[in-house]
Write a protein that holds these residues in place. Structure first.
Motif, PDB file in Angstrom:
ATOM      1  N   GLY A   1       0.814  -1.204   0.000  1.00  0.00           N
ATOM      2  CA  GLY A   1       0.000   0.000   0.000  1.00  0.00           C
ATOM      3  C   GLY A   1       0.850   1.257   0.000  1.00  0.00           C
ATOM      4  N   ASN A   2       0.207   2.404   0.191  1.00  0.00           N
ATOM      5  CA  ASN A   2       0.896   3.685   0.314  1.00  0.00           C
ATOM      6  C   ASN A   2      -0.021   4.627   1.098  1.00  0.00           C
TER       7      ASN A   2
ATOM      8  N   GLN B   1     -10.230  19.198  -4.548  1.00  0.00           N
ATOM      9  CA  GLN B   1     -11.497  19.930  -4.589  1.00  0.00           C
ATOM     10  C   GLN B   1     -11.836  20.419  -5.990  1.00  0.00           C
ATOM     11  N   VAL B   2     -10.875  20.350  -6.918  1.00  0.00           N
ATOM     12  CA  VAL B   2     -11.157  20.732  -8.308  1.00  0.00           C
ATOM     13  C   VAL B   2     -12.172  19.759  -8.885  1.00  0.00           C
ATOM     14  N   ASP B   3     -13.161  20.289  -9.563  1.00  0.00           N
ATOM     15  CA  ASP B   3     -14.251  19.472 -10.103  1.00  0.00           C
ATOM     16  C   ASP B   3     -13.714  18.358 -10.990  1.00  0.00           C
ATOM     17  N   GLY B   4     -14.175  17.135 -10.740  1.00  0.00           N
ATOM     18  CA  GLY B   4     -13.808  15.995 -11.574  1.00  0.00           C
ATOM     19  C   GLY B   4     -12.459  15.394 -11.303  1.00  0.00           C
ATOM     20  N   VAL B   5     -11.775  15.815 -10.228  1.00  0.00           N
ATOM     21  CA  VAL B   5     -10.400  15.377  -9.970  1.00  0.00           C
ATOM     22  C   VAL B   5     -10.341  14.343  -8.855  1.00  0.00           C
ATOM     23  N   LYS B   6      -9.508  13.320  -9.046  1.00  0.00           N
ATOM     24  CA  LYS B   6      -9.162  12.349  -8.027  1.00  0.00           C
ATOM     25  C   LYS B   6      -7.650  12.146  -8.094  1.00  0.00           C
ATOM     26  N   ILE B   7      -6.991  12.205  -6.947  1.00  0.00           N
ATOM     27  CA  ILE B   7      -5.542  12.005  -6.917  1.00  0.00           C
ATOM     28  C   ILE B   7      -5.247  10.600  -6.404  1.00  0.00           C
ATOM     29  N   PHE B   8      -4.562   9.826  -7.246  1.00  0.00           N
ATOM     30  CA  PHE B   8      -4.124   8.490  -6.851  1.00  0.00           C
ATOM     31  C   PHE B   8      -2.649   8.561  -6.467  1.00  0.00           C
ATOM     32  N   HIS B   9      -2.326   8.034  -5.300  1.00  0.00           N
ATOM     33  CA  HIS B   9      -0.944   8.050  -4.821  1.00  0.00           C
ATOM     34  C   HIS B   9      -0.169   6.890  -5.438  1.00  0.00           C
ATOM     35  N   ALA B  10       1.081   7.160  -5.784  1.00  0.00           N
ATOM     36  CA  ALA B  10       1.953   6.117  -6.326  1.00  0.00           C
ATOM     37  C   ALA B  10       3.097   5.850  -5.344  1.00  0.00           C
TER      38      ALA B  10
ATOM     39  N   VAL C   1       5.229   9.663  -8.099  1.00  0.00           N
ATOM     40  CA  VAL C   1       4.737   9.900  -6.743  1.00  0.00           C
ATOM     41  C   VAL C   1       3.232  10.104  -6.687  1.00  0.00           C
ATOM     42  N   LEU C   2       2.668  10.876  -7.621  1.00  0.00           N
ATOM     43  CA  LEU C   2       1.237  11.172  -7.618  1.00  0.00           C
ATOM     44  C   LEU C   2       0.675  11.034  -9.022  1.00  0.00           C
ATOM     45  N   ASN C   3      -0.590  10.647  -9.109  1.00  0.00           N
ATOM     46  CA  ASN C   3      -1.299  10.585 -10.390  1.00  0.00           C
ATOM     47  C   ASN C   3      -2.515  11.490 -10.284  1.00  0.00           C
TER      48      ASN C   3
END
Length: 422
Positions: A33-34, A356-365, A381-383
């Motif tokens: 995991g991360n 909080q930006v509309d339509g955004v999801k941050i996936f951690h790498a 690091v981030l997606n």
């Protein structure tokens, strides 16, 4: 049902995020995991995910009913074989079938046997004969470490000098045992695309298309990486091109594997080169692409878990998946220096505001939780992933989120999806 995901990158975060929404799941674990995955699953420290006996023992101890294998290394190590042998459901091909990713020469042999279109190729176990071959063939030419090299063992040599350097470095151990043998291929010109299918070894369920950006620099320049961004769908993969890829590449490969007693169960990821003559196979991966998985999961409206379980349980013909018409894009934020050496341990701020930006999801790498909050702990690091009414809006949202992240040690490519937007 208790579910375990193996892996700790952006692909695994996207899978965990989607699987966590399944009503089938009573508890979700991820090893290792991360920091991001820890928000939707219980992270498991100290489990060697490439050791099948350890994974089986963990599953038996806490009564895990299904395992999703994210990265390629556990597949090549035969972890899926040991899980199945102990009656534990698993998403991912067995060791024999995973050779389609673990050995580029093996994939070429399968293509030759079933007539799947691909580049002309030759395999070498000695430096001098490999050098003689490229000097005879000339450049551009493609040099590949035969084994697993974390997405970095491919050099598209534009000059003979680059090809010679790549061969020297591979045989000198730049990619460890992965470079003990080298595959040298004809250079294929065209546009690359990623085509994914779920399969139980007989039935094939195509997924939406995607396109990634492997080079580190804008305009697709510089060395190859594990992927600097991706988007879905890929316009170059028209309905006709998808039909041809299935008929000329996917079905023949799966049939040939079954004929050899290597039934393929899981996701098959075909990297394709598209030109005026149609699709040709660049490579096969035995798992979801990273970062292509991230926009695919953003677009998926159905429960993912039953589809993954169907690949293991011979019920894939009963599965249908619903997808959003809205395209999605992911932008990889990497540590400066990647794919070479880079620093770890920087604190990353602004993630809450970015999401909080509309339509955004941050996936951690490559992240971990440190005393000051989220820290960088890897190369990619981030997606930053976003959907929108069209690819232009999705990209605007993704980069708006990128600009809200405070991490001086990171960088992004600013031209993800440039082909479709140009």
């Amino acid at each position: 049902m208790k579910v375990l995901i193996l892996g700790g990158g952006g692909r695994e975060h996207a899978l965990a995020w989607k699987i966590a929404h399944s009503p089938i799941v009573t508890q979700l674990f991820c090893a290792p995991g991360n920091a991001g995955i820890g928000q939707v699953a219980k992270c498991v420290d100290g489990l060697d995910i490439n050791n099948g006996a350890e994974v089986v023992a963990f599953c038996q101890r806490i009564e895990v009913g299904f395992v999703v294998i994210g990265p390629e290394a556990p597949l090549a190590a035969g972890v899926a074989d040991q899980l199945r042998a102990n009656g534990i459901g698993v998403f991912g091909p067995n060791k024999a079938a995973a050779q389609l990713e673990a050995s580029k020469a093996f994939t070429k042999e399968i293509c030759d046997a079933c007539g799947a279109p691909t580049a002309a190729w030759a395999r070498f176990s000695e430096r001098d004969t490999a050098l003689a071959h490229v000097r005879q063939q000339g450049a551009p030419i493609v040099i590949k470490a035969d084994g697993l090299a974390a997405g970095k063992g491919v050099v598209v040599a534009e000059t003979l000098a680059q090809a010679e350097t790549a061969i020297e470095e591979m045989f000198a151990g730049a990619f460890g045992s992965a470079g003990a043998e080298v595959v040298i291929e004809e250079f294929m010109d065209g546009e690359e695309a990623s085509f994914f299918v779920l399969t139980d070894g007989r039935t094939v369920l195509p997924l939406p298309t995607a396109q990634d950006h492997k080079r580190v620099g804008e305009g697709d320049t510089g060395p190859n990486t594990g992927g600097m961004g991706a988007y879905s769908p890929a316009p170059v993969m028209t309905t006709e091109m998808q039909k041809r890829a299935l008929e000329e590449i996917i079905h023949p490969v799966i049939t040939e594997m079954a004929r050899r007693g290597m039934r393929y169960q899981g996701v098959l990821y075909a990297g394709l080169m598209i030109d005026a003559n149609g699709p040709r196979l660049v490579e096969i991966n035995a798992r979801f692409g990273d970062p292509e998985c991230q926009p695919l999961m953003m677009r998926l409206k159905s429960d993912l878990l039953p589809a993954l379980m169907a690949c293991d349980g011979n019920t894939l013909p009963e599965i249908t998946l619903e997808w959003s018409e809205e395209p999605a894009i992911t932008v990889v934020m990497a540590a400066k220096g990647y794919p070479g050496s880079y620093d770890k341990g920087d604190t990353i701020e602004g993630l809450d505001a970015a999401e909080q930006v509309d339509g955004v999801k941050i996936f951690h790498a490559g992240t971990r939780t440190g005393p000051g909050g989220i820290e960088a702990a890897g190369g990619r690091v981030l997606n930053i992933t976003a959907s929108g009414k069209d690819i232009s809006e999705a990209r605007e949202r993704a980069y708006e989120a990128v600009d809200l992240i405070d991490w001086p040690g990171g960088f992004v490519r600013r031209d993800i999806a440039w082909r479709v937007l140009s």
